[in-house]
Scaffold this motif. Structure first.
Motif, short mmCIF file in Angstrom:
data_model
loop_
_atom_site.label_atom_id
_atom_site.label_comp_id
_atom_site.label_asym_id
_atom_site.label_seq_id
_atom_site.Cartn_x
_atom_site.Cartn_y
_atom_site.Cartn_z
N PRO A 91 0.82 -1.21 0.00
CA PRO A 91 0.00 0.00 0.00
C PRO A 91 0.85 1.26 0.00
O PRO A 91 1.94 1.29 0.59
CB PRO A 91 -0.80 -0.10 1.30
CG PRO A 91 -0.54 -1.43 1.86
CD PRO A 91 0.62 -2.03 1.18
N MET A 92 0.35 2.29 -0.65
CA MET A 92 1.00 3.59 -0.63
C MET A 92 0.80 4.20 0.75
O MET A 92 -0.28 4.11 1.33
CB MET A 92 0.40 4.51 -1.69
CG MET A 92 0.58 4.02 -3.12
SD MET A 92 2.29 3.97 -3.69
CE MET A 92 2.58 5.69 -4.08
N GLN A 93 1.85 4.84 1.26
CA GLN A 93 1.82 5.49 2.56
C GLN A 93 1.90 7.00 2.37
O GLN A 93 2.78 7.49 1.68
CB GLN A 93 2.99 5.01 3.42
CG GLN A 93 3.02 3.51 3.65
CD GLN A 93 1.84 3.04 4.47
OE1 GLN A 93 1.50 3.63 5.50
NE2 GLN A 93 1.20 1.98 4.01
N GLY A 94 0.98 7.72 2.99
CA GLY A 94 0.98 9.18 2.91
C GLY A 94 2.12 9.76 3.73
O GLY A 94 2.50 9.22 4.77
N ARG A 95 2.68 10.85 3.24
CA ARG A 95 3.77 11.55 3.92
C ARG A 95 3.51 13.05 3.87
O ARG A 95 2.86 13.55 2.95
CB ARG A 95 5.12 11.29 3.23
CG ARG A 95 5.54 9.84 3.16
CD ARG A 95 6.14 9.40 4.50
NE ARG A 95 6.74 8.09 4.42
CZ ARG A 95 6.15 6.97 4.80
NH1 ARG A 95 4.94 7.00 5.26
NH2 ARG A 95 6.78 5.81 4.70
N GLU A 96 4.04 13.76 4.84
CA GLU A 96 3.99 15.23 4.83
C GLU A 96 5.18 15.80 4.06
O GLU A 96 5.12 16.90 3.55
CB GLU A 96 3.97 15.79 6.24
CG GLU A 96 2.64 15.57 6.96
CD GLU A 96 1.48 16.26 6.26
OE1 GLU A 96 1.58 17.45 5.94
OE2 GLU A 96 0.46 15.57 6.02
N GLU A 97 6.28 15.02 4.01
CA GLU A 97 7.45 15.42 3.24
C GLU A 97 8.19 14.17 2.78
O GLU A 97 8.08 13.10 3.39
CB GLU A 97 8.37 16.36 4.01
CG GLU A 97 9.10 15.74 5.17
CD GLU A 97 10.04 16.73 5.86
OE1 GLU A 97 9.66 17.90 6.07
OE2 GLU A 97 11.16 16.33 6.19
N ILE A 98 8.93 14.33 1.67
CA ILE A 98 9.73 13.24 1.13
C ILE A 98 11.10 13.80 0.74
O ILE A 98 11.23 14.99 0.43
CB ILE A 98 9.07 12.58 -0.11
CG1 ILE A 98 8.75 13.61 -1.19
CG2 ILE A 98 7.84 11.78 0.30
CD1 ILE A 98 8.21 13.05 -2.48
N GLU A 99 12.10 12.93 0.76
CA GLU A 99 13.44 13.29 0.29
C GLU A 99 13.60 12.73 -1.12
O GLU A 99 13.34 11.55 -1.35
CB GLU A 99 14.52 12.74 1.21
CG GLU A 99 14.59 13.42 2.55
CD GLU A 99 14.86 14.92 2.45
OE1 GLU A 99 15.72 15.33 1.64
OE2 GLU A 99 14.19 15.67 3.18
N VAL A 100 14.02 13.60 -2.04
CA VAL A 100 14.17 13.23 -3.43
C VAL A 100 15.65 13.35 -3.80
O VAL A 100 16.27 14.37 -3.54
CB VAL A 100 13.31 14.15 -4.33
CG1 VAL A 100 13.44 13.76 -5.78
CG2 VAL A 100 11.85 14.11 -3.88
N GLU A 101 16.19 12.29 -4.37
CA GLU A 101 17.61 12.22 -4.69
C GLU A 101 17.83 12.32 -6.20
O GLU A 101 17.21 11.58 -6.98
CB GLU A 101 18.17 10.90 -4.17
CG GLU A 101 19.65 10.75 -4.29
CD GLU A 101 20.13 9.43 -3.71
OE1 GLU A 101 21.33 9.15 -3.93
OE2 GLU A 101 19.36 8.68 -3.09
N ALA A 102 18.70 13.24 -6.62
CA ALA A 102 19.01 13.42 -8.04
C ALA A 102 19.50 12.11 -8.64
O ALA A 102 20.31 11.40 -8.05
CB ALA A 102 20.07 14.50 -8.23
N GLY A 103 18.97 11.78 -9.80
CA GLY A 103 19.38 10.58 -10.52
C GLY A 103 18.87 9.29 -9.92
O GLY A 103 19.21 8.21 -10.42
N ALA A 104 18.05 9.34 -8.87
CA ALA A 104 17.62 8.11 -8.20
C ALA A 104 16.14 8.08 -7.85
O ALA A 104 15.52 7.03 -7.89
CB ALA A 104 18.44 7.88 -6.95
N GLY A 105 15.55 9.20 -7.44
CA GLY A 105 14.14 9.21 -7.07
C GLY A 105 13.90 9.48 -5.61
O GLY A 105 14.73 10.07 -4.92
N ILE A 106 12.77 8.99 -5.12
CA ILE A 106 12.33 9.24 -3.76
C ILE A 106 12.95 8.21 -2.83
O ILE A 106 12.79 7.00 -3.02
CB ILE A 106 10.79 9.19 -3.65
CG1 ILE A 106 10.17 10.27 -4.55
CG2 ILE A 106 10.34 9.36 -2.20
CD1 ILE A 106 8.67 10.14 -4.70
N VAL A 107 13.65 8.68 -1.81
CA VAL A 107 14.26 7.80 -0.83
C VAL A 107 13.15 7.02 -0.12
O VAL A 107 12.18 7.61 0.36
CB VAL A 107 15.12 8.60 0.18
CG1 VAL A 107 15.67 7.69 1.26
CG2 VAL A 107 16.23 9.35 -0.54
N GLY A 108 13.27 5.69 -0.11
CA GLY A 108 12.28 4.85 0.54
C GLY A 108 11.16 4.37 -0.35
O GLY A 108 10.31 3.60 0.08
#
Length: 164
Positions: free
Chosen positions: A27-44
């Motif tokens: 299941p998708m989990q809601g977040r208030e913030e996410i970390e996005v890494e260049a060349g890789a995507g969303i951490v986690g």
């Protein structure tokens, strides 16, 4: 209208929702913030480290249109997209750049086709209702933090300023 034609940046909307899934079919989990890494995507997120499918973005406006065609609400998390903007239209033309917040820069890769699993999750006909409304796949050019409420702005790619 392109950003070049406007007097200022073209604001596409604000981030309304953020979702990640650690694995396929989880299941998708809601977040208030996410970390996005260049060349890789969303951490986690399950697609972190993939070649081109770093982040998916959809619009609440498009989801509401899909809901009207489908005859029932289409929840942001059930479409399996990472970022939902509150309104407007998500760019679909490959190579177009979008900035989210102060730091994150994304580039359109392709339209995100709705998966046939949507019929299992939302109900029969959901996949068809989301056709041409399922959002866009982006690659991450510059990373940082994305928060609910951050502005989403259309920007010109570097070096694409004057000559046309």
């Amino acid at each position: 209208m392109s950003a070049r034609e406007a007097d200022g940046p073209v604001v596409l909307g604000d981030v309304a929702a953020l979702h990640v899934a650690k694995g396929r079919r989880l299941p998708m989990q809601g977040r208030e913030e996410i970390e996005v890494e260049a060349g890789a995507g969303i951490v986690g997120d399950r697609y972190h480290g993939s070649r081109h499918r770093h982040v998916t973005v959809q619009s609440r406006t498009s989801l509401d249109e899909a809901a009207a065609a489908f005859g029932a609400e289409v929840a942001s998390d059930l479409t399996r997209r990472n970022i939902t903007i509150a309104s407007g239209e998500v760019p679909r033309t490959p190579g177009v750049h979008v900035r989210i917040g102060d730091d994150v820069l994304l580039e359109v890769v392709r339209v995100a086709a709705p998966c046939k699993l949507l019929d299992d999750t939302l109900g029969r006909g959901a996949q068809e209702a989301l056709r041409r409304r399922a959002g866009t796949v982006f690659r991450v050019l510059a990373g940082g933090t994305v928060r609910v409420g951050d502005p989403v702005v259309l920007v010109e790619p570097a070096g694409d300023g004057s000559g046309s």
